[in-house]
Design a protein around this motif. Structure first.
Motif, short mmCIF file in Angstrom:
data_model
loop_
_atom_site.label_atom_id
_atom_site.label_comp_id
_atom_site.label_asym_id
_atom_site.label_seq_id
_atom_site.Cartn_x
_atom_site.Cartn_y
_atom_site.Cartn_z
N LEU A 6 0.85 -1.19 0.00
CA LEU A 6 0.00 0.00 0.00
C LEU A 6 0.88 1.23 0.00
N GLU A 7 0.91 1.94 -1.12
CA GLU A 7 1.72 3.15 -1.28
C GLU A 7 1.07 4.01 -2.35
N ASP A 8 0.79 5.29 -2.02
CA ASP A 8 0.06 6.12 -2.98
C ASP A 8 0.95 6.81 -4.01
N GLU A 9 2.26 6.83 -3.79
CA GLU A 9 3.16 7.41 -4.79
C GLU A 9 3.64 6.32 -5.73
N GLU A 10 3.27 6.44 -7.01
CA GLU A 10 3.54 5.38 -7.98
C GLU A 10 5.03 5.11 -8.13
N SER A 11 5.85 6.17 -8.08
CA SER A 11 7.29 5.97 -8.26
C SER A 11 7.88 5.12 -7.14
N ILE A 12 7.45 5.39 -5.90
CA ILE A 12 7.94 4.61 -4.76
C ILE A 12 7.39 3.20 -4.83
N ASP A 52 2.08 2.22 3.74
CA ASP A 52 2.47 3.61 3.86
C ASP A 52 1.56 4.28 4.89
N VAL A 53 2.11 5.17 5.69
CA VAL A 53 1.30 5.83 6.72
C VAL A 53 0.49 6.99 6.16
N MET A 54 1.13 7.87 5.40
CA MET A 54 0.50 9.08 4.92
C MET A 54 -0.29 8.81 3.64
N LEU A 55 -1.61 8.76 3.75
CA LEU A 55 -2.49 8.49 2.62
C LEU A 55 -3.60 9.53 2.59
N GLY A 60 -2.62 4.80 6.85
CA GLY A 60 -2.01 3.50 7.03
C GLY A 60 -2.26 2.93 8.42
N PHE A 61 -2.38 3.83 9.41
CA PHE A 61 -2.69 3.37 10.77
C PHE A 61 -4.05 2.68 10.80
N GLU A 62 -5.03 3.29 10.15
CA GLU A 62 -6.38 2.71 10.13
C GLU A 62 -6.40 1.38 9.39
N ILE A 77 4.28 -4.39 8.23
CA ILE A 77 5.39 -3.44 8.36
C ILE A 77 4.91 -2.08 7.88
N MET A 78 5.11 -1.04 8.70
CA MET A 78 4.73 0.31 8.33
C MET A 78 5.87 1.00 7.58
N LEU A 79 5.53 1.70 6.50
CA LEU A 79 6.50 2.50 5.75
C LEU A 79 6.19 3.96 6.02
N THR A 80 7.11 4.65 6.66
CA THR A 80 6.78 6.00 7.09
C THR A 80 7.96 6.95 6.97
#
Length: 232
Positions: A6-12, A52-55, A60-62, A77-80
């Motif tokens: 789960l990551e909202d930035e496509e490049s990452i 990812d945490v920031m969405l 990501g916490f939820e 695993i959290m990516l932050t």
């Protein structure tokens, strides 16, 4: 190994996907928390989630909290990019097994995932071990279960590894450093508080009164001990 990313930035997301696939992992991608929860339900056999945490909508916490409720044995695993102590602790208290700070190297992420997979026994099944009975507590390693009054206590992979370690050394004090090394790995780079947060979660699940524990006792300034002699 099947991984939910789960990551909202496509490049990452693309960078992570490429490196995980090089390791032979199957990657299920999502760019929103809602999509991640749907795909987790559809796939059904995801072993590790990278969140990812920031969405933009559901954080990501939820997502972590929902996944942990629905899939107790899934590795998370959290990516932050956040470095604040409160954010680390919040993720761990919601059930995350580990966290990796951005920017991170592919090698670091894969190493953390492999260490987590070992705790989950994804790659190899443990040798047959005898059951352990301690008052109303029964530990059944062959089935990866901890029972209290014959009712299963749902443990995360990390919580299970800590219980197993403390029971194997019951009536012996185990330092925080030893717990960190045995559970997270010798080369883990992180805060000792990750041990304390997981112990707190375990007490909430196991103890009748977590503030006055019967099973997992604190050895102040050192670590923890599972006392056989104090079983009710």
């Amino acid at each position: 190994m099947k991984v939910l990313l789960l990551e909202d930035e496509e490049s990452i997301r693309g960078f992570i996907r490429i490196n995980l696939k090089r390791q032979g992992m199957e990657v299920i991608e999502a760019d929103t928390g809602e999509e991640a929860l749907v795909k987790a339900g559809l796939e059904g056999d995801i072993q590790i989630a990278l969140l990812d945490v920031m969405l933009p909508t559901i954080s990501g916490f939820e997502v972590c909290e929902q996944l942990r409720l629905q899939y107790p044995r899934m590795g998370i695993i959290m990516l932050t990019a956040r470095s604040q102590e409160a954010d680390k602790i919040r993720g761990l208290e919601l059930g995350a097994d580990d966290y990796v700070h951005k920017p991170f190297s592919p090698g670091e992420l894969v190493a953390r995932m492999k260490a987590l997979s070992r705790r989950m026994n994804i790659e190899e099944m443990p040798d047959r071990e005898p059951e352990t009975g301690l008052g109303p507590i029964r530990f059944v390693p062959e089935e990866r279960k901890l029972l209290k009054h014959e009712e299963e206590i749902q443990l995360t992979p990390t919580e299970y590894a800590i219980v197993k370690l403390l029971l194997e050394r019951s009536n012996k004090s185990v330092s925080r450093d030893d717990i960190l090394t045995e559970v997270w790995g010798r080369h883990y780079v992180g805060d000792l508080k990750i041990v304390d947060v997981n112990i707190r979660r375990l007490r909430q699940k196991i103890e009748e009164d977590p503030s006055n524990p019967v099973y997992i006792h604190t050895v102040w300034g050192y670590g923890y001990i599972w006392k056989r002699d104090s079983q009710p």
